[in-house]
Scaffold this motif. Structure first.
Motif, PDB file in Angstrom:
ATOM      1  N   GLY A   6       0.857  -1.212  -0.117  1.00 46.85           N
ATOM      2  CA  GLY A   6      -0.071  -0.105   0.158  1.00 46.85           C
ATOM      3  C   GLY A   6       0.842   1.351   0.115  1.00 46.85           C
ATOM      4  O   GLY A   6       0.498   2.181  -0.829  1.00 46.85           O
ATOM      5  N   ILE A  19      -5.176   2.050  -1.320  1.00 50.35           N
ATOM      6  CA  ILE A  19      -6.525   1.910  -0.336  1.00 50.35           C
ATOM      7  C   ILE A  19      -6.832   0.516  -0.403  1.00 50.35           C
ATOM      8  O   ILE A  19      -7.228  -0.106   0.778  1.00 50.35           O
ATOM      9  CB  ILE A  19      -7.618   2.760  -0.903  1.00 50.35           C
ATOM     10  CG1 ILE A  19      -7.324   4.089  -0.547  1.00 50.35           C
ATOM     11  CG2 ILE A  19      -8.801   2.439  -0.065  1.00 50.35           C
ATOM     12  CD1 ILE A  19      -8.067   5.166  -1.263  1.00 50.35           C
ATOM     13  N   PHE A  22      -4.259  -1.270   2.035  1.00 49.06           N
ATOM     14  CA  PHE A  22      -4.524  -0.925   3.384  1.00 49.06           C
ATOM     15  C   PHE A  22      -6.045  -1.763   3.830  1.00 49.06           C
ATOM     16  O   PHE A  22      -5.777  -2.274   5.012  1.00 49.06           O
ATOM     17  CB  PHE A  22      -4.811   0.459   3.470  1.00 49.06           C
ATOM     18  CG  PHE A  22      -3.257   1.188   3.251  1.00 49.06           C
ATOM     19  CD1 PHE A  22      -2.168   0.681   3.466  1.00 49.06           C
ATOM     20  CD2 PHE A  22      -3.501   2.267   2.543  1.00 49.06           C
ATOM     21  CE1 PHE A  22      -0.833   1.163   3.159  1.00 49.06           C
ATOM     22  CE2 PHE A  22      -2.333   3.183   1.887  1.00 49.06           C
ATOM     23  CZ  PHE A  22      -0.978   2.542   2.479  1.00 49.06           C
ATOM     24  N   ARG A  23      -7.055  -1.740   3.416  1.00 49.12           N
ATOM     25  CA  ARG A  23      -8.025  -2.627   3.590  1.00 49.12           C
ATOM     26  C   ARG A  23      -8.003  -4.019   3.760  1.00 49.12           C
ATOM     27  O   ARG A  23      -8.248  -4.618   4.717  1.00 49.12           O
ATOM     28  CB  ARG A  23      -9.434  -2.118   2.750  1.00 49.12           C
ATOM     29  CG  ARG A  23      -9.719  -1.008   2.630  1.00 49.12           C
ATOM     30  CD  ARG A  23     -10.881  -0.725   1.860  1.00 49.12           C
ATOM     31  NE  ARG A  23     -11.451   0.454   2.249  1.00 49.12           N
ATOM     32  CZ  ARG A  23     -12.522   0.984   1.375  1.00 49.12           C
ATOM     33  NH1 ARG A  23     -13.029   0.546   0.489  1.00 49.12           N
ATOM     34  NH2 ARG A  23     -13.212   2.445   1.771  1.00 49.12           N
ATOM     35  N   GLU A  40      -5.131   4.495   4.930  1.00 45.59           N
ATOM     36  CA  GLU A  40      -6.057   4.576   4.225  1.00 45.59           C
ATOM     37  C   GLU A  40      -6.735   5.967   4.185  1.00 45.59           C
ATOM     38  O   GLU A  40      -7.182   6.609   3.166  1.00 45.59           O
ATOM     39  CB  GLU A  40      -7.121   3.414   4.467  1.00 45.59           C
ATOM     40  CG  GLU A  40      -8.689   3.764   3.539  1.00 45.59           C
ATOM     41  CD  GLU A  40      -9.393   2.691   4.186  1.00 45.59           C
ATOM     42  OE1 GLU A  40     -10.871   3.153   3.971  1.00 45.59           O
ATOM     43  OE2 GLU A  40      -9.405   1.634   4.855  1.00 45.59           O
ATOM     44  N   TRP A  44      -7.262   8.765   0.894  1.00 39.20           N
ATOM     45  CA  TRP A  44      -8.454   9.340   0.700  1.00 39.20           C
ATOM     46  C   TRP A  44      -8.257  10.729   0.512  1.00 39.20           C
ATOM     47  O   TRP A  44      -8.976  11.484  -0.375  1.00 39.20           O
ATOM     48  CB  TRP A  44      -9.657   8.931   1.589  1.00 39.20           C
ATOM     49  CG  TRP A  44     -10.191   7.476   1.598  1.00 39.20           C
ATOM     50  CD1 TRP A  44     -10.278   6.650   2.326  1.00 39.20           C
ATOM     51  CD2 TRP A  44     -10.833   7.074   0.343  1.00 39.20           C
ATOM     52  NE1 TRP A  44     -10.798   5.550   1.860  1.00 39.20           N
ATOM     53  CE2 TRP A  44     -11.177   5.679   0.546  1.00 39.20           C
ATOM     54  CE3 TRP A  44     -11.179   7.606  -1.079  1.00 39.20           C
ATOM     55  CZ2 TRP A  44     -11.688   4.849  -0.455  1.00 39.20           C
ATOM     56  CZ3 TRP A  44     -11.782   6.678  -2.106  1.00 39.20           C
ATOM     57  CH2 TRP A  44     -12.197   5.525  -1.684  1.00 39.20           C
ATOM     58  N   SER A  56     -13.086   7.101   7.545  1.00 42.34           N
ATOM     59  CA  SER A  56     -11.604   6.263   7.741  1.00 42.34           C
ATOM     60  C   SER A  56     -11.181   6.887   9.312  1.00 42.34           C
ATOM     61  O   SER A  56     -10.960   5.956  10.217  1.00 42.34           O
ATOM     62  CB  SER A  56     -10.466   6.177   6.940  1.00 42.34           C
ATOM     63  OG  SER A  56     -10.832   5.703   5.520  1.00 42.34           O
TER      64      SER A  56
END
Length: 70
Positions: A6, A19, A22-23, A40, A44, A56
């Motif tokens: 990420g 993102i 990271f998720r 994350e 964004w 987040s």
């Protein structure tokens, strides 16, 4: 390993891919969950998506409520 991927994508300007990584990091390890959510949120922000970034950071504050000022 998802955090590293990420960060790489984020550095390269591929924020959507960052993102996703990271998720995935959040899903697979509770040890890195808060860091993944934090990163994350910043991606964004890089995409100028304030609503998702806010979501987040709110999720992060629910996970570790005593680390943020009211």
């Amino acid at each position: 390993h998802w955090i590293v991927k990420g960060n790489y994508f984020s550095f390269m300007g591929a924020n959507e891919k960052a993102i996703q990584c990271f998720r995935k990091a959040f899903e697979v390890s509770s040890d890195t969950a808060t860091y993944a959510i934090f990163l994350e949120g910043h991606d964004w922000l890089s995409l100028n998506n304030i609503d998702e970034a806010e979501f987040s950071f709110e999720k992060l504050s629910r996970l570790i409520p005593d680390s943020f000022m009211p």
